[in-house]
Design an enzyme around this catalytic site. Structure first.
Site, PDB file in Angstrom:
ATOM      1  N   GLN A   3       0.831  -1.207   0.000  1.00 53.02           N
ATOM      2  CA  GLN A   3       0.000   0.000   0.000  1.00 53.02           C
ATOM      3  C   GLN A   3       0.865   1.257   0.000  1.00 53.02           C
ATOM      4  OE1 GLN A   3      -2.185  -0.826   3.605  1.00 53.02           O
ATOM      5  NE2 GLN A   3      -0.285  -1.387   4.632  1.00 53.02           N
ATOM      6  N   HIS A  45      -8.871   2.965  19.692  1.00 54.01           N
ATOM      7  CA  HIS A  45      -8.039   1.911  20.288  1.00 54.01           C
ATOM      8  C   HIS A  45      -8.546   1.465  21.658  1.00 54.01           C
ATOM      9  CE1 HIS A  45      -5.065   3.481  17.242  1.00 54.01           C
ATOM     10  NE2 HIS A  45      -5.276   2.226  16.925  1.00 54.01           N
ATOM     11  N   GLU A  83       1.040  -8.340  11.485  1.00 54.11           N
ATOM     12  CA  GLU A  83       0.895  -7.188  10.579  1.00 54.11           C
ATOM     13  C   GLU A  83       1.531  -7.575   9.235  1.00 54.11           C
ATOM     14  OE1 GLU A  83      -0.330  -3.751  10.384  1.00 54.11           O
ATOM     15  OE2 GLU A  83       0.479  -4.184   8.401  1.00 54.11           O
ATOM     16  N   ASP A 119       0.605 -12.340   6.610  1.00 47.61           N
ATOM     17  CA  ASP A 119      -0.810 -12.140   6.304  1.00 47.61           C
ATOM     18  C   ASP A 119      -1.642 -12.794   7.418  1.00 47.61           C
ATOM     19  OD1 ASP A 119      -3.386 -12.095   5.309  1.00 47.61           O
ATOM     20  OD2 ASP A 119      -2.830 -12.790   3.312  1.00 47.61           O
ATOM     21  N   ASP A 123      -7.807  -5.668  13.869  1.00 44.39           N
ATOM     22  CA  ASP A 123      -7.646  -4.209  13.762  1.00 44.39           C
ATOM     23  C   ASP A 123      -7.188  -3.909  12.337  1.00 44.39           C
ATOM     24  OD1 ASP A 123      -7.133  -1.548  14.102  1.00 44.39           O
ATOM     25  OD2 ASP A 123      -5.496  -1.808  15.545  1.00 44.39           O
TER      26      ASP A 123
HETATM   27  N1  SAM Z   1      -7.584   2.016  12.956  1.00 37.54           N
HETATM   28  C1  SAM Z   1      -7.503   1.618  11.646  1.00 37.54           C
HETATM   29  C2  SAM Z   1      -8.655   1.814  10.746  1.00 37.54           C
HETATM   30  O1  SAM Z   1      -9.736   1.258  10.951  1.00 37.54           O
HETATM   31  O2  SAM Z   1      -8.475   2.540   9.774  1.00 37.54           O
HETATM   32  C3  SAM Z   1      -6.778   0.339  11.397  1.00 37.54           C
HETATM   33  C4  SAM Z   1      -5.356   0.661  11.594  1.00 37.54           C
HETATM   34  S1  SAM Z   1      -4.097  -0.472  11.368  1.00 37.54           S
HETATM   35  C5  SAM Z   1      -2.922   0.649  10.700  1.00 37.54           C
HETATM   36  C6  SAM Z   1      -4.560  -1.498   9.982  1.00 37.54           C
HETATM   37  C7  SAM Z   1      -3.433  -2.407   9.565  1.00 37.54           C
HETATM   38  O3  SAM Z   1      -3.946  -3.622   9.042  1.00 37.54           O
HETATM   39  C8  SAM Z   1      -2.537  -1.840   8.458  1.00 37.54           C
HETATM   40  O4  SAM Z   1      -1.281  -1.537   8.984  1.00 37.54           O
HETATM   41  C9  SAM Z   1      -2.462  -2.933   7.405  1.00 37.54           C
HETATM   42  O5  SAM Z   1      -1.186  -3.097   6.839  1.00 37.54           O
HETATM   43  C10 SAM Z   1      -2.907  -4.139   8.225  1.00 37.54           C
HETATM   44  N2  SAM Z   1      -3.431  -5.230   7.394  1.00 37.54           N
HETATM   45  C11 SAM Z   1      -4.226  -5.112   6.302  1.00 37.54           C
HETATM   46  N3  SAM Z   1      -4.469  -6.324   5.796  1.00 37.54           N
HETATM   47  C12 SAM Z   1      -3.812  -7.229   6.568  1.00 37.54           C
HETATM   48  C13 SAM Z   1      -3.688  -8.641   6.523  1.00 37.54           C
HETATM   49  N4  SAM Z   1      -4.289  -9.353   5.570  1.00 37.54           N
HETATM   50  N5  SAM Z   1      -2.958  -9.253   7.484  1.00 37.54           N
HETATM   51  C14 SAM Z   1      -2.343  -8.518   8.470  1.00 37.54           C
HETATM   52  N6  SAM Z   1      -2.427  -7.174   8.540  1.00 37.54           N
HETATM   53  C15 SAM Z   1      -3.147  -6.531   7.597  1.00 37.54           C
END
Ligand code: SAM
Length: 293
Positions: A40, A71, A115, A146, A165
């Site tokens: 991304q 949070h 993450e 993932d 999250d």
């Molecule tokens: N508070 C936030 C919101 O609702 O906008 C969420 C924040 S947190 C930064 C979301 C995270 O999920 C991102 O850093 C993203 O890289 C991660 N993410 C997305 N898809 C994912 C996956 N398939 N496995 C693990 N992490 C993932």
């Protein structure tokens, strides 16, 4: 949602488009960071009204000014409603805010954070020390993977809580809104486990909220959506879906379950207090309509 940071005349703006024809526009002081990871686009910007922003693929994921509203509610609601939370799995959450809240609870002795994008964590450590400072806690174990693959091969019954999250379902987060993933999360939970997932807003993604509710209802005997207010997000609010495997979270003895949590942490919380907790599952009518379809 689609969004972008762009110049208009001499000013800089973040614009997010959604549901389809509406634009949420935020004026920015300056862009501090921009990079593209394999997953991304990652940007950090200073805004006028909401402090520093973490923007993923053009969408606000975190704003300093109201991130605690998100949070606190994603972390403390399942933790306070569980009889004895010890091992927690967080999927996503690379900014560190959810982990920061979880480590307030002494019963939690192990947190796995999964993450997909290591650059989100690196950028958060550099630009958001107030969120990402908790990665140093010895209970926190970070996995760059993932979440779908991780939960698919995790040990059954291993976690008291699974907290999803995630970012929006448009980018790498897409797989985190599927039945296969939710079934894996349920399998990872102990017999009294609780799953909580970021489930979007009834004004931006009503179908996601409804589908997640129906999916959780297929998988769990106890399902409760609940919301928090996040003014920097388009529509100003976001819902979480909670699924409980055993005890009905609605029936717990809250004063007993919360113990001294509010006397120790109350003054440093921004959104949650005992009254918010006691009415957390009260749904406004606009959401009930969306859930009914
Ligand atoms: N508070 C936030 C919101 O609702 O906008 C969420 C924040 S947190 C930064 C979301 C995270 O999920 C991102 O850093 C993203 O890289 C991660 N993410 C997305 N898809 C994912 C996956 N398939 N496995 C693990 N992490 C993932």
């Amino acid at each position: 949602m689609q969004g972008a940071i762009r110049k208009d005349g001499t000013s800089l703006y973040l614009e997010e488009v959604g549901p389809e024809h509406s634009i949420t526009r935020m004026r920015l002081k300056k862009l501090i960071h921009r990079s593209r990871s394999p997953f991304q686009q990652i940007e950090v910007a200073e805004s006028y009204d909401y402090g520093r922003l973490l923007v993923l693929d053009g969408c606000v994921n975190v704003a300093e000014r109201d991130e605690a509203n998100y949070h606190e509610m994603i972390a403390h609601i399942p933790t306070l409603l569980h009889p004895d939370p010890q091992r927690v799995l967080v999927i996503g959450g690379g900014d560190g805010g959810t982990v920061r809240e979880l480590i307030r609870h002494p019963s939690i002795r192990h947190i796995d954070l999964v993450e997909i994008d290591r650059e989100v964590i690196a950028v958060s450590k550099k630009y958001f020390p107030g969120l990402a400072g908790s990665f140093h806690d010895p209970r926190v174990h970070v996995h760059y993977e993932d979440g779908v693959a991780f939960t698919g091969s995790a040990v059954s019954g291993d976690y008291s809580l699974v907290i999803v999250d995630s970012s929006d379902p448009d980018g790498p987060g897409k797989g985190l809104f599927t039945r296969t993933f939710c079934e894996s999360c349920r399998r990872c939970l102990s017999e009294d486990g609780i799953l909580v997932a970021q489930s979007e807003s009834p004004y931006i993604f009503p179908e996601i909220l409804r589908e997640t509710y129906n999916l959780f209802a297929d998988l769990f005997p106890h399902v409760y959506p609940y919301r928090t207010m996040v003014p920097s997000y388009p529509s100003g609010q976001i819902y979480f879906m909670l699924g409980g495997k055993k005890d009905d979270p609605q029936n717990v003895d809250l004063p007993m379950r919360t113990g001294n949590f509010f006397s120790v942490h109350g003054s440093s919380l921004s959104y949650l207090n005992p009254r918010v907790l006691s009415t957390v599952f009260t749904l406004p009518e606009d959401c009930r309509r969306v859930l009914r379809g």
